[in-house]
Design an enzyme around this catalytic site. Structure first.
Site, PDB file in Angstrom:
ATOM      1  N   ASP A  57      54.025  -9.852  37.895  1.00 44.60           N
ATOM      2  CA  ASP A  57      55.297  -9.244  38.871  1.00 44.60           C
ATOM      3  C   ASP A  57      56.382 -10.290  39.161  1.00 44.60           C
ATOM      4  OD1 ASP A  57      56.700  -8.061  40.991  1.00 44.60           O
ATOM      5  OD2 ASP A  57      55.006  -7.929  42.376  1.00 44.60           O
TER       6      ASP A  57
ATOM      7  N   GLU B 292      48.537 -10.720  43.137  1.00 49.06           N
ATOM      8  CA  GLU B 292      48.177 -10.303  44.552  1.00 49.06           C
ATOM      9  C   GLU B 292      46.888  -9.750  44.572  1.00 49.06           C
ATOM     10  OE1 GLU B 292      51.045  -8.294  47.923  1.00 49.06           O
ATOM     11  OE2 GLU B 292      51.519  -7.704  45.899  1.00 49.06           O
TER      12      GLU B 292
ATOM     13  N   ASN C  74      47.815  -5.409  44.496  1.00 42.99           N
ATOM     14  CA  ASN C  74      48.071  -5.331  45.964  1.00 42.99           C
ATOM     15  C   ASN C  74      46.887  -5.062  46.512  1.00 42.99           C
ATOM     16  OD1 ASN C  74      49.572  -5.146  48.465  1.00 42.99           O
ATOM     17  ND2 ASN C  74      50.227  -2.926  48.186  1.00 42.99           N
TER      18      ASN C  74
ATOM     19  N   ASN D 281      59.339  -9.553  40.408  1.00 40.84           N
ATOM     20  CA  ASN D 281      60.037  -9.091  41.719  1.00 40.84           C
ATOM     21  C   ASN D 281      61.595  -9.001  41.219  1.00 40.84           C
ATOM     22  OD1 ASN D 281      58.554  -8.079  44.017  1.00 40.84           O
ATOM     23  ND2 ASN D 281      57.507 -10.174  43.860  1.00 40.84           N
TER      24      ASN D 281
END
Length: 259
Positions: free
Chosen positions: A149, A35, A9, A151
């Site tokens: 990830d 990310e 992130n 999601n």
């Protein structure tokens, strides 16, 4: 062999929180990052983004400050693939693959659909294309470790408030059915669940409502592996001693993996 998957992130934010010091102590063979939220030219002034002892590659999104993946490996790959041949993935920097004679390691960042219907459509289209891509990779005969990830939380055990989230992106029936197909007919394996069947094993927590403190989370980060590696998973852990992101690093240890 130790493999780490981590949604940062924002790789620069994670660095300020001590991620690279922690990573150095882990001595992992592969570290897959998602990310990154940075263009590589924004990272070149700081050596921490090119950790010593690792061969490092970044794939950036066209849009600045968005998406992006990276892969760090102790052994230089024979080949690097930076594109999946699917425009959304390639434009948004969601895929990188390191190839070795008998193994491929991939860092993947699947789209989220939480921002609205338009992105949910993009997510479903990505899943369709990615399934085709995985079948092609599997047919090549190399073992695969696809970190990232995704999601999507697969089962009720994989998120705290599953009843309240059945109509929310990340736990929709069609998303979960895609994982059923991935781990069913397609023959891939959820490496974490090979050795850990415990509840409340989460890798992401909302920044709202003290979710981290209360462990109200989701398990949406995976290491997906080919069946030939299933019996080689010997340990799995989620790093929660330190917090580098709204995601926690997922650490899987393997024994006897042919590279």
């Amino acid at each position: 062999m130790k493999v780490i998957s981590f949604n940062a992130n924002g790789i620069r934010s994670a660095a300020k929180k001590g991620f690279y010091e922690w990573m150095s102590a882990q001595q992992a063979d592969f570290v897959c990052v998602q990310e990154t939220k940075a263009q590589e030219d924004q990272l070149q002034h700081d050596n921490c983004f090119y950790p010593p002892g690792y061969y490092c590659e970044y794939v950036d999104a066209i849009k600045k400050g968005y998406s992006g993946v990276a892969l760090y490996a102790k052994t230089k790959p024979q080949q690097i693939i930076r594109q999946m041949g699917y425009q959304i993935s390639d434009d948004e920097g969601r895929y990188i693959q390191f190839d070795y004679p008998h193994l491929s390691v991939i860092s993947l960042y699947l789209p989220s659909g939480t921002s609205g219907d338009e992105r949910q459509v993009v997510k479903y289209d990505f899943l369709k294309h990615f399934a085709l891509h995985l079948n092609q990779l599997k047919q090549a005969g190399r073992e695969l470790i696809i970190c990232g990830d995704y999601n999507i939380a697969h089962h009720p055990i994989d998120l705290k408030n599953w009843r309240a989230n059945q109509k929310n992106s990340g736990f929709l029936p069609d998303e979960r059915a895609w994982l059923d197909h991935l781990f069913g007919e397609m023959g891939f394996v959820d490496a974490f669940r090979k050795v850990n069947q415990e509840p409340e094993q989460y890798t992401w927590w909302s920044n709202r409502g003290r979710a981290w403190d209360k462990n109200v989370g989701w398990r949406i980060d995976y290491q997906v592996i080919t069946p030939g590696l299933a019996d080689k998973v010997i340990a799995a852990a989620i790093e929660k001693e330190q917090r580098f992101s709204d995601h926690a690093p997922l650490i899987i240890e393997y024994e006897g993996v042919p590279v």
